[in-house]
Design an enzyme around this catalytic site. Structure first.
Site, PDB file in Angstrom:
ATOM      1  N   ASP A  41       0.886  -1.162   0.000  1.00 47.85           N
ATOM      2  CA  ASP A  41       0.000   0.000   0.000  1.00 47.85           C
ATOM      3  C   ASP A  41       0.923   1.211   0.000  1.00 47.85           C
ATOM      4  O   ASP A  41       1.286   1.738   1.036  1.00 47.85           O
ATOM      5  CB  ASP A  41      -0.910  -0.025   1.225  1.00 47.85           C
ATOM      6  CG  ASP A  41      -1.958   1.063   1.190  1.00 47.85           C
ATOM      7  OD1 ASP A  41      -2.516   1.366   2.254  1.00 47.85           O
ATOM      8  OD2 ASP A  41      -2.212   1.631   0.107  1.00 47.85           O
ATOM      9  N   CYS A  94      -4.143   4.822  -3.881  1.00 40.72           N
ATOM     10  CA  CYS A  94      -5.443   5.495  -3.959  1.00 40.72           C
ATOM     11  C   CYS A  94      -5.385   6.559  -5.051  1.00 40.72           C
ATOM     12  O   CYS A  94      -6.063   7.566  -5.002  1.00 40.72           O
ATOM     13  CB  CYS A  94      -5.859   6.071  -2.612  1.00 40.72           C
ATOM     14  SG  CYS A  94      -4.664   7.175  -1.878  1.00 40.72           S
TER      15      CYS A  94
END
Length: 124
Positions: A41, A94
């Site tokens: 991530d 994201c």
């Protein structure tokens, strides 16, 4: 990924160290990697969250988004170093920026020997 033990460790944002993951141990047949699965991530520009976090527009810039590409590649490379043969890496941002997503993954796949060196598993 199934395991008898919980899998939870984290790398620093530079992806050069993790708290209890020593360098791979050299064996006769190569290197012994540690994990069956790694979640990357990675830090990103966050442009994919602008709908819920409007303030991102105040700080977002093309140079900043482009500057993350090298770090993201470094983190993905490190995750592959820590992965056991047959393991799974999940790469996540994201961001909607292809430079932070597809370009990172494609360049790392190229670096490690192309599609012949790994299996790409589609999402279920």
């Amino acid at each position: 990924c199934k395991s008898d033990k919980p899998m939870k460790e984290s790398c620093s944002s530079s992806a050069q160290a993790s708290p209890s993951a020593p360098a791979p141990v050299k064996e006769k047949s190569g290197y012994k990697q540690k994990y069956t699965g790694v979640l990357c991530d990675v830090p990103c520009s966050g442009d994919g969250t602008t709908r819920k976090t409007k303030s991102i527009w105040n700080t977002w810039s093309i140079p900043h988004a482009m500057s993350l590409h090298r770090l993201q590649r470094k983190i993905l490379h490190r995750s592959l170093e820590l992965l056991r043969p047959g393991g799974i890496v999940v790469y996540s941002t994201c961001s909607l920026n292809p430079l932070e997503n597809e370009a990172v993954v494609a360049s790392v796949i190229h670096d490690v020997g192309g599609l012949d060196a790994m299996e790409i598993v589609p999402r279920p």
